[in-house]
Design a protein around this motif. Structure first.
Motif, PDB file in Angstrom:
ATOM      1  N   ALA A  18       0.836  -1.202   0.000  1.00  0.00           N
ATOM      2  CA  ALA A  18       0.000   0.000   0.000  1.00  0.00           C
ATOM      3  C   ALA A  18       0.873   1.257   0.000  1.00  0.00           C
ATOM      4  O   ALA A  18       0.586   2.229  -0.712  1.00  0.00           O
ATOM      5  CB  ALA A  18      -0.925  -0.006   1.214  1.00  0.00           C
ATOM      6  N   GLU A  19       1.942   1.232   0.761  1.00  0.00           N
ATOM      7  CA  GLU A  19       2.861   2.366   0.795  1.00  0.00           C
ATOM      8  C   GLU A  19       3.503   2.601  -0.570  1.00  0.00           C
ATOM      9  O   GLU A  19       3.787   3.742  -0.952  1.00  0.00           O
ATOM     10  CB  GLU A  19       3.944   2.114   1.835  1.00  0.00           C
ATOM     11  N   ALA A  20       3.698   1.522  -1.321  1.00  0.00           N
ATOM     12  CA  ALA A  20       4.301   1.630  -2.651  1.00  0.00           C
ATOM     13  C   ALA A  20       3.275   1.955  -3.730  1.00  0.00           C
ATOM     14  O   ALA A  20       3.624   2.046  -4.912  1.00  0.00           O
ATOM     15  CB  ALA A  20       5.027   0.330  -3.003  1.00  0.00           C
ATOM     16  N   ALA A  33       1.233   2.532 -13.212  1.00  0.00           N
ATOM     17  CA  ALA A  33       2.421   3.377 -13.392  1.00  0.00           C
ATOM     18  C   ALA A  33       2.392   3.877 -14.831  1.00  0.00           C
ATOM     19  O   ALA A  33       2.949   3.249 -15.729  1.00  0.00           O
ATOM     20  CB  ALA A  33       3.689   2.588 -13.103  1.00  0.00           C
ATOM     21  N   GLY A  34       1.689   4.971 -15.056  1.00  0.00           N
ATOM     22  CA  GLY A  34       1.458   5.419 -16.422  1.00  0.00           C
ATOM     23  C   GLY A  34       0.573   4.408 -17.131  1.00  0.00           C
ATOM     24  O   GLY A  34      -0.503   4.054 -16.642  1.00  0.00           O
ATOM     25  N   ASP A  35       1.025   3.916 -18.280  1.00  0.00           N
ATOM     26  CA  ASP A  35       0.270   2.900 -19.004  1.00  0.00           C
ATOM     27  C   ASP A  35       0.620   1.484 -18.559  1.00  0.00           C
ATOM     28  O   ASP A  35       0.056   0.515 -19.075  1.00  0.00           O
ATOM     29  CB  ASP A  35       0.525   3.032 -20.513  1.00  0.00           C
ATOM     30  N   PHE A  36       1.523   1.362 -17.626  1.00  0.00           N
ATOM     31  CA  PHE A  36       1.907   0.044 -17.131  1.00  0.00           C
ATOM     32  C   PHE A  36       1.113  -0.338 -15.895  1.00  0.00           C
ATOM     33  O   PHE A  36       0.692   0.523 -15.113  1.00  0.00           O
ATOM     34  CB  PHE A  36       3.402  -0.003 -16.819  1.00  0.00           C
ATOM     35  N   ALA A  61       4.424  -9.688 -11.878  1.00  0.00           N
ATOM     36  CA  ALA A  61       4.148  -9.550 -13.309  1.00  0.00           C
ATOM     37  C   ALA A  61       3.861  -8.093 -13.658  1.00  0.00           C
ATOM     38  O   ALA A  61       3.533  -7.279 -12.782  1.00  0.00           O
ATOM     39  CB  ALA A  61       2.955 -10.424 -13.699  1.00  0.00           C
ATOM     40  N   LEU A  62       3.990  -7.805 -14.940  1.00  0.00           N
ATOM     41  CA  LEU A  62       3.620  -6.471 -15.417  1.00  0.00           C
ATOM     42  C   LEU A  62       3.097  -6.572 -16.845  1.00  0.00           C
ATOM     43  O   LEU A  62       3.397  -7.511 -17.573  1.00  0.00           O
ATOM     44  CB  LEU A  62       4.794  -5.493 -15.320  1.00  0.00           C
ATOM     45  N   THR A  63       2.310  -5.591 -17.201  1.00  0.00           N
ATOM     46  CA  THR A  63       1.858  -5.463 -18.576  1.00  0.00           C
ATOM     47  C   THR A  63       1.666  -3.987 -18.880  1.00  0.00           C
ATOM     48  O   THR A  63       1.779  -3.133 -17.991  1.00  0.00           O
ATOM     49  CB  THR A  63       0.569  -6.270 -18.830  1.00  0.00           C
ATOM     50  N   GLU A  64       1.386  -3.705 -20.132  1.00  0.00           N
ATOM     51  CA  GLU A  64       1.154  -2.333 -20.576  1.00  0.00           C
ATOM     52  C   GLU A  64      -0.237  -2.262 -21.177  1.00  0.00           C
ATOM     53  O   GLU A  64      -0.713  -3.230 -21.788  1.00  0.00           O
ATOM     54  CB  GLU A  64       2.227  -1.963 -21.612  1.00  0.00           C
ATOM     55  N   PHE A 128       9.844  -4.128 -11.228  1.00  0.00           N
ATOM     56  CA  PHE A 128       8.894  -3.179 -11.814  1.00  0.00           C
ATOM     57  C   PHE A 128       9.605  -1.917 -12.308  1.00  0.00           C
ATOM     58  O   PHE A 128       9.301  -1.412 -13.383  1.00  0.00           O
ATOM     59  CB  PHE A 128       7.822  -2.809 -10.796  1.00  0.00           C
ATOM     60  N   ALA A 129      10.534  -1.416 -11.510  1.00  0.00           N
ATOM     61  CA  ALA A 129      11.236  -0.185 -11.879  1.00  0.00           C
ATOM     62  C   ALA A 129      12.039  -0.371 -13.163  1.00  0.00           C
ATOM     63  O   ALA A 129      12.103   0.529 -14.008  1.00  0.00           O
ATOM     64  CB  ALA A 129      12.159   0.247 -10.737  1.00  0.00           C
ATOM     65  N   GLU A 130      12.643  -1.546 -13.325  1.00  0.00           N
ATOM     66  CA  GLU A 130      13.502  -1.790 -14.485  1.00  0.00           C
ATOM     67  C   GLU A 130      12.707  -2.165 -15.738  1.00  0.00           C
ATOM     68  O   GLU A 130      13.196  -1.979 -16.850  1.00  0.00           O
ATOM     69  CB  GLU A 130      14.490  -2.917 -14.159  1.00  0.00           C
ATOM     70  N   GLY A 131      11.493  -2.671 -15.558  1.00  0.00           N
ATOM     71  CA  GLY A 131      10.760  -3.210 -16.695  1.00  0.00           C
ATOM     72  C   GLY A 131       9.657  -2.354 -17.251  1.00  0.00           C
ATOM     73  O   GLY A 131       9.003  -2.744 -18.224  1.00  0.00           O
TER      74      GLY A 131
END
Length: 207
Positions: A18-20, A33-36, A61-64, A128-131
């Motif tokens: 939650a803090e993040a 995070a924007g479109d991510f 995981a992440l996606t756009e 997440f930060a790198e991808g």
């Protein structure tokens, strides 16, 4: 008295996420995070009533947004699941291990929870930060398309990402390769191919 599951989720994991900037629904956390979209979820073998031998791991995981929409034909849902993301990792892989699971027991819940939180800080959040750029996503997907476990699906995501980066000729080549090498995925490749120009046409009309 707090259960082992409460100690893990309520007292440790949810506060740091939650803090993040993550929001939780059940055992899934999402962050925009924007479109991510960044996703963390708990994959469990079972939560027993007596909480003995309850075993779990974390999926990261992440996606756009446009990758999701062009691959599925649907708008981004309120909660994105790990299985629907373009780039997926087990926490163990990010730790440099083949896999990693924790045994959650009432007498070790606090210690295990602290270890999980440290893994989130050390491995998941940097992932997440790198991808979270199309260029980084393309690079990861290119590796997976050439040697991953699900090359066909990685290829579709790679084709879409290449298109979004303005590499339309390469995108078309990848879709053709997916359809040729994986006949069961040919229909899906054609669906993606059909969506790409319709999105371009829509952008041109709006300009």
């Amino acid at each position: 008295m707090s259960s082992a599951k409460d100690i893990l989720i309520r007292d440790h994991l949810n506060p740091i996420l939650a803090e993040a900037g993550f929001r939780r629904k059940n055992l899934v956390w999402n962050r925009l995070a924007g479109d991510f979209v960044h996703v963390i979820d708990i994959q469990q073998t079972r939560w027993k009533k007596d909480e003995v031998d309850s075993t779990f791991t974390l999926n990261v995981a992440l996606t756009e947004r446009h990758v999701f929409e062009l691959s599925t034909g649907h708008e981004l849902p309120a909660v994105v699941k790990e299985v629907d993301c373009a780039l997926r990792r087990r926490i163990g892989a990010l730790m440099g291990l083949n896999d990693h699971w924790w045994d959650l027991r009432p007498n070790t819940a606090s210690a295990i929870s602290l270890e999980v939180v440290e893994c989130v800080r050390k491995y998941a959040l940097p992932f997440f930060a790198e991808g979270s750029s199309l260029e980084a996503l393309e690079m990861q997907l290119r590796d997976e398309f050439r040697g991953g476990l699900n090359r066909a699906l990685s290829g579709l995501y790679l084709a879409i990402t290449a298109h979004l980066l303005g590499k339309d000729a390469e995108s078309e080549h990848i879709l053709t390769e997916v359809a040729a090498d994986f006949p069961a995925w040919a229909g899906r490749a054609n669906e993606v191919r059909a969506r790409v120009p319709s999105r371009l046409a829509g952008s041109e009309r709006g300009s």
